[in-house]
Design a protein around this motif. Structure first.
Motif, PDB file in Angstrom:
ATOM      1  N   LYS A  22       4.722  40.682  22.194  1.00  0.00           N
ATOM      2  CA  LYS A  22       5.100  40.774  20.872  1.00  0.00           C
ATOM      3  C   LYS A  22       6.561  40.091  20.309  1.00  0.00           C
ATOM      4  O   LYS A  22       6.685  39.389  19.647  1.00  0.00           O
ATOM      5  CB  LYS A  22       5.216  42.331  20.582  1.00  0.00           C
ATOM      6  N   ASN A  23       7.192  40.362  21.347  1.00  0.00           N
ATOM      7  CA  ASN A  23       8.671  39.880  21.300  1.00  0.00           C
ATOM      8  C   ASN A  23       9.019  38.325  21.475  1.00  0.00           C
ATOM      9  O   ASN A  23      10.012  37.826  21.282  1.00  0.00           O
ATOM     10  CB  ASN A  23       9.653  40.663  21.976  1.00  0.00           C
ATOM     11  N   SER A  93      12.182  42.570  12.638  1.00  0.00           N
ATOM     12  CA  SER A  93      12.399  41.412  13.521  1.00  0.00           C
ATOM     13  C   SER A  93      12.270  40.136  12.227  1.00  0.00           C
ATOM     14  O   SER A  93      12.307  39.020  12.832  1.00  0.00           O
ATOM     15  CB  SER A  93      11.554  41.107  14.674  1.00  0.00           C
ATOM     16  N   ARG A 121      21.444  48.573  14.169  1.00  0.00           N
ATOM     17  CA  ARG A 121      21.002  47.324  14.431  1.00  0.00           C
ATOM     18  C   ARG A 121      21.694  46.382  13.295  1.00  0.00           C
ATOM     19  O   ARG A 121      20.901  45.759  12.358  1.00  0.00           O
ATOM     20  CB  ARG A 121      19.499  47.349  14.227  1.00  0.00           C
ATOM     21  N   PRO A 122      22.970  45.978  13.436  1.00  0.00           N
ATOM     22  CA  PRO A 122      23.528  45.185  12.543  1.00  0.00           C
ATOM     23  C   PRO A 122      23.353  43.667  12.646  1.00  0.00           C
ATOM     24  O   PRO A 122      22.474  43.573  13.703  1.00  0.00           O
ATOM     25  CB  PRO A 122      24.960  45.373  12.689  1.00  0.00           C
ATOM     26  N   ILE A 123      23.429  42.871  11.729  1.00  0.00           N
ATOM     27  CA  ILE A 123      22.960  41.454  11.991  1.00  0.00           C
ATOM     28  C   ILE A 123      24.235  40.567  11.864  1.00  0.00           C
ATOM     29  O   ILE A 123      24.183  39.432  11.558  1.00  0.00           O
ATOM     30  CB  ILE A 123      22.145  41.046  10.976  1.00  0.00           C
ATOM     31  N   ASP A 124      25.552  41.271  12.052  1.00  0.00           N
ATOM     32  CA  ASP A 124      26.933  40.336  12.054  1.00  0.00           C
ATOM     33  C   ASP A 124      26.852  39.194  12.753  1.00  0.00           C
ATOM     34  O   ASP A 124      27.241  38.113  12.505  1.00  0.00           O
ATOM     35  CB  ASP A 124      27.959  41.405  12.122  1.00  0.00           C
ATOM     36  N   LEU A 125      26.108  39.487  13.963  1.00  0.00           N
ATOM     37  CA  LEU A 125      26.292  38.075  14.903  1.00  0.00           C
ATOM     38  C   LEU A 125      25.348  36.972  14.501  1.00  0.00           C
ATOM     39  O   LEU A 125      25.788  35.662  14.351  1.00  0.00           O
ATOM     40  CB  LEU A 125      25.842  38.219  16.300  1.00  0.00           C
ATOM     41  N   SER A 162      22.934  38.888  22.004  1.00  0.00           N
ATOM     42  CA  SER A 162      21.876  39.381  21.134  1.00  0.00           C
ATOM     43  C   SER A 162      20.573  38.454  21.190  1.00  0.00           C
ATOM     44  O   SER A 162      20.649  37.362  20.896  1.00  0.00           O
ATOM     45  CB  SER A 162      22.506  39.405  19.956  1.00  0.00           C
ATOM     46  N   VAL A 163      19.496  38.876  21.410  1.00  0.00           N
ATOM     47  CA  VAL A 163      18.129  38.358  21.369  1.00  0.00           C
ATOM     48  C   VAL A 163      17.927  37.776  19.942  1.00  0.00           C
ATOM     49  O   VAL A 163      17.779  36.460  19.710  1.00  0.00           O
ATOM     50  CB  VAL A 163      16.994  39.533  21.802  1.00  0.00           C
ATOM     51  N   GLY A 164      17.928  38.427  18.915  1.00  0.00           N
ATOM     52  CA  GLY A 164      17.607  37.961  17.754  1.00  0.00           C
ATOM     53  C   GLY A 164      18.583  36.924  17.115  1.00  0.00           C
ATOM     54  O   GLY A 164      18.356  36.082  16.521  1.00  0.00           O
ATOM     55  N   ASP A 305      13.788  48.384  26.585  1.00  0.00           N
ATOM     56  CA  ASP A 305      12.468  48.594  25.948  1.00  0.00           C
ATOM     57  C   ASP A 305      11.626  49.430  26.897  1.00  0.00           C
ATOM     58  O   ASP A 305      10.668  50.097  26.671  1.00  0.00           O
ATOM     59  CB  ASP A 305      11.489  47.440  25.502  1.00  0.00           C
ATOM     60  N   ILE A 327      22.301  49.841  25.416  1.00  0.00           N
ATOM     61  CA  ILE A 327      22.094  48.772  24.367  1.00  0.00           C
ATOM     62  C   ILE A 327      21.901  49.220  22.861  1.00  0.00           C
ATOM     63  O   ILE A 327      22.752  48.858  22.244  1.00  0.00           O
ATOM     64  CB  ILE A 327      20.640  48.188  24.731  1.00  0.00           C
ATOM     65  N   PHE A 328      21.253  50.344  22.872  1.00  0.00           N
ATOM     66  CA  PHE A 328      21.222  51.048  21.439  1.00  0.00           C
ATOM     67  C   PHE A 328      21.430  52.286  21.391  1.00  0.00           C
ATOM     68  O   PHE A 328      21.581  52.995  22.476  1.00  0.00           O
ATOM     69  CB  PHE A 328      19.526  51.116  20.747  1.00  0.00           C
ATOM     70  N   ARG A 331      18.388  55.785  21.159  1.00  0.00           N
ATOM     71  CA  ARG A 331      17.033  55.397  21.756  1.00  0.00           C
ATOM     72  C   ARG A 331      16.728  56.566  22.633  1.00  0.00           C
ATOM     73  O   ARG A 331      16.146  56.283  23.602  1.00  0.00           O
ATOM     74  CB  ARG A 331      17.387  54.145  22.338  1.00  0.00           C
ATOM     75  N   ARG A 372       8.564  52.477  21.729  1.00  0.00           N
ATOM     76  CA  ARG A 372       8.572  52.831  22.920  1.00  0.00           C
ATOM     77  C   ARG A 372       8.600  54.298  23.064  1.00  0.00           C
ATOM     78  O   ARG A 372       8.228  54.681  24.150  1.00  0.00           O
ATOM     79  CB  ARG A 372       9.795  52.204  23.596  1.00  0.00           C
TER      80      ARG A 372
HETATM   81  C1  EPZ Z   1      15.174  42.255  20.267  1.00  0.00           C
HETATM   82  O1  EPZ Z   1      15.798  43.133  19.332  1.00  0.00           O
HETATM   83  C2  EPZ Z   1      13.867  42.985  20.626  1.00  0.00           C
HETATM   84  N1  EPZ Z   1      12.969  42.948  19.204  1.00  0.00           N
HETATM   85  C3  EPZ Z   1      14.037  44.621  20.838  1.00  0.00           C
HETATM   86  O2  EPZ Z   1      12.739  45.100  21.313  1.00  0.00           O
HETATM   87  C4  EPZ Z   1      14.810  44.746  22.218  1.00  0.00           C
HETATM   88  O3  EPZ Z   1      15.042  46.063  22.383  1.00  0.00           O
HETATM   89  C5  EPZ Z   1      16.206  44.071  21.980  1.00  0.00           C
HETATM   90  O4  EPZ Z   1      15.858  42.636  21.623  1.00  0.00           O
HETATM   91  C6  EPZ Z   1      17.149  44.034  22.983  1.00  0.00           C
HETATM   92  O5  EPZ Z   1      16.442  43.380  24.228  1.00  0.00           O
HETATM   93  C7  EPZ Z   1      12.342  41.770  19.247  1.00  0.00           C
HETATM   94  O6  EPZ Z   1      12.560  40.718  19.826  1.00  0.00           O
HETATM   95  C8  EPZ Z   1      11.574  41.783  18.068  1.00  0.00           C
HETATM   96  P1  EPZ Z   1      19.530  42.561  20.029  1.00  0.00           P
HETATM   97  P2  EPZ Z   1      17.052  42.565  18.476  1.00  0.00           P
HETATM   98  O7  EPZ Z   1      20.013  41.581  18.801  1.00  0.00           O
HETATM   99  O8  EPZ Z   1      16.824  41.050  18.710  1.00  0.00           O
HETATM  100  C9  EPZ Z   1      23.574  44.840  18.631  1.00  0.00           C
HETATM  101  C10 EPZ Z   1      10.833  46.641  20.855  1.00  0.00           C
HETATM  102  O9  EPZ Z   1      10.739  47.592  21.141  1.00  0.00           O
HETATM  103  N2  EPZ Z   1      23.617  43.697  17.747  1.00  0.00           N
HETATM  104  O10 EPZ Z   1      19.583  41.935  21.309  1.00  0.00           O
HETATM  105  O11 EPZ Z   1      17.055  43.323  17.450  1.00  0.00           O
HETATM  106  C11 EPZ Z   1      22.512  45.689  18.601  1.00  0.00           C
HETATM  107  O12 EPZ Z   1      23.024  46.730  17.567  1.00  0.00           O
HETATM  108  C12 EPZ Z   1      11.988  46.067  20.255  1.00  0.00           C
HETATM  109  O13 EPZ Z   1       9.816  45.806  21.275  1.00  0.00           O
HETATM  110  C13 EPZ Z   1      24.907  43.487  16.937  1.00  0.00           C
HETATM  111  O14 EPZ Z   1      25.767  44.469  17.033  1.00  0.00           O
HETATM  112  O15 EPZ Z   1      18.127  43.276  19.571  1.00  0.00           O
HETATM  113  C14 EPZ Z   1      22.238  46.327  19.815  1.00  0.00           C
HETATM  114  O16 EPZ Z   1      23.054  47.165  20.180  1.00  0.00           O
HETATM  115  C15 EPZ Z   1      13.050  47.327  19.940  1.00  0.00           C
HETATM  116  N3  EPZ Z   1      25.065  42.759  15.945  1.00  0.00           N
HETATM  117  C16 EPZ Z   1      22.215  44.950  20.825  1.00  0.00           C
HETATM  118  O17 EPZ Z   1      23.239  44.270  19.923  1.00  0.00           O
HETATM  119  C17 EPZ Z   1      23.857  41.534  15.864  1.00  0.00           C
HETATM  120  O18 EPZ Z   1      24.296  40.892  15.012  1.00  0.00           O
HETATM  121  C18 EPZ Z   1      21.113  44.175  21.207  1.00  0.00           C
HETATM  122  O19 EPZ Z   1      20.498  43.731  19.921  1.00  0.00           O
HETATM  123  C19 EPZ Z   1      22.733  41.828  16.558  1.00  0.00           C
HETATM  124  C20 EPZ Z   1      22.709  42.750  17.456  1.00  0.00           C
END
Ligand code: EPZ
Length: 417
Positions: A22-23, A93, A121-125, A162-164, A305, A327-328, A331, A372
């Motif tokens: 999925k991811n 996502s 789940r902020p998007i500041d980055l 950050s993955v996203g 996850d 990480i979260f 959770r 999850r």
């Molecule tokens: C991806 O989410 C996955 N989703 C998540 O899977 C997975 O848990 C996560 O990566 C970590 O591996 C998809 O790929 C669709 P992050 P993402 O940005 O990109 C903080 C599932 O169950 N952060 O790596 O949202 C954030 O708050 C899902 O399939 C910021 O602070 O994860 C978190 O604490 C759940 N600012 C940490 O980083 C930002 O701008 C990791 O987030 C972005 C993130």
């Protein structure tokens, strides 16, 4: 909203196939917007999150066709760069469409995805990186209006891998003039898969899977055909089902390398694991042993996850296990539901769970709170005595293709109502 009825206490035995990731599928479907052509994506899992992504693609004008696990995306006719709020909200996502839209159009209008079950789940980055690439972003009323008079490559150092954010930067970079260097990039296999797809479309990307990724400018991306990697999290979910219920299973279509972070935990719990090409064989012990400490970390650390499903399987282990969620911030919502089934788990400062293994779990009526966590309830139910009803299973359908079908193939007594 659908529920699973599970009669636990039966050992599992059989073989199952593993779905596509999925991811990985989600960012690759977003990437199709950055590409002007007809892309063919194989091994695309049939999930509600993927359906939501396909709806977004259609909404902005792409022609989309699904034939089995192959999805074809014709983005030659894409005609808008704004994603309606209702579609953005269907899936967290959806924010990864941002980079691809800006890459293609030089503009994007999306609603901020907002927090969800597992944290703020902020998007500041994401946003600070795009601003460094010459994107103007106005956040008004929960909508992000993004414009640029030309994406510029930049040196971007992520304060967290950050993955996203890594995905969004990659998707914006392929449309930028000048090179982009991402430092402290996410190293997940899904990042590598996205880079592989973009490279097959003509992008020039070095270092995907490492902490420093370089994306060279490229004139035009042309469409490509790609096969999505297997879903390493669903693989660990199936493994936890066997560990919890007892018995054995052959899981086909795995990638051994991607499972390296979780294998030691299953072996420490007493499972026998063997690989043959892309098949994983797992055999559970009569009773699992505790795992002293599991700490979730960015890849190649233990995946967040897989945290919930490990907790569920350790609920019946011999001894005390400690799981730290790094990480979260929210959770552990599956913990109260597992306690309803007889688990002995206490959470300290919201980030550390202490699991005192109990001899038995008992069927109960429980509620899925997130994808999850919902899977974790199914894992526990398979190893519990009696009937468990897991409701709100739409969460599970976001990331697991018909979980009941796969588990039934292993001999589990599970049905969907
Ligand atoms: C991806 O989410 C996955 N989703 C998540 O899977 C997975 O848990 C996560 O990566 C970590 O591996 C998809 O790929 C669709 P992050 P993402 O940005 O990109 C903080 C599932 O169950 N952060 O790596 O949202 C954030 O708050 C899902 O399939 C910021 O602070 O994860 C978190 O604490 C759940 N600012 C940490 O980083 C930002 O701008 C990791 O987030 C972005 C993130």
């Amino acid at each position: 909203m659908g529920k699973f009825i599970i009669n636990g206490g039966k050992k599992l035995d059989g073989r199952i196939d593993l779905q596509g990731s999925k991811n990985s599928a989600l960012p690759i479907l977003s990437a199709c917007v950055a590409v002007d052509g007809i892309s063919v994506i194989h091994n695309c899992p049939d999930l509600t999150d993927v359906s939501a992504a396909l709806k977004i693609l259609e909404c902005i004008g792409c022609r989309v066709k699904r034939e089995g696990s192959t999805v074809t995306v014709d983005s030659t006719v894409v005609n808008r760069f704004d994603i309606p709020d209702n579609l953005m909200r269907e899936m967290r996502s959806s924010i990864v469409f941002l980079g691809a839209l800006i890459s293609r159009f030089g503009a994007a209008s999306v609603s901020s995805p907002g927090g969800c079950e597992i944290g703020l789940r902020p998007i500041d980055l994401h946003l600070s990186a795009l601003r460094r690439m010459n994107v103007r972003i106005n956040e008004t009323g929960g909508v992000l209006e993004c414009t640029t008079d030309g994406l510029c490559g930049a040196n971007i150092n992520l304060s967290f891998p950050s993955v996203g954010a890594t995905e969004n930067i990659m998707l914006a970079s392929v449309g930028a003039s000048g090179e982009t260097v991402i430092t402290n990039a996410a190293r997940e296999p899904e990042i590598v898969d996205l880079a592989d797809f973009l490279t097959s479309c003509g992008a020039v990307i070095y270092g995907a899977g490492e902490s420093v990724i370089r994306i060279k400018p490229c004139r035009k991306l042309s469409s490509a055909e790609h096969t999505v990697i297997p879903d390493r999290i669903v693989a660990s979910t199936f493994m936890a089902c066997v560990a919890s219920a007892g018995g054995k299973a052959l899981i086909e279509g795995v990638c051994r390398e991607y499972l390296a972070p979780v294998i030691p935990v299953f072996e420490a719990a007493g499972c026998d694991i063997a690989f043959r090409k892309n098949e994983l064989f797992i055999k559970a012990p009569e009773r699992l042993s505790r795992v002293k400490s599991v700490v979730t970390m960015p890849y190649p650390g233990f995946p967040t996850d897989s945290q919930a499903i490990i907790m569920a399987m350790l609920a019946k282990s011999r001894g005390t296990s400690i799981i730290s969620e790094k990480i979260f911030e929210n959770r552990f919502r599956h913990v109260p539901e597992l306690i309803k089934m007889g688990a002995d788990i206490r959470v300290e400062d919201g980030r550390v769970a202490v699991i005192e293994g109990v001899k038995k779990l008992y069927g109960a009526n429980v509620t899925s709170c997130d994808l999850r966590g919902g899977c974790a309830l199914a894992v526990a139910a398979l190893g519990a005595e009696g009937k468990t009803v897991v409701d709100e299973i739409y969460h599970i359908d976001r990331g697991c293709e018909t979980l009941e079908t796969s588990l039934s193939q292993l001999g589990a007594e599970i049905k969907r109502e």
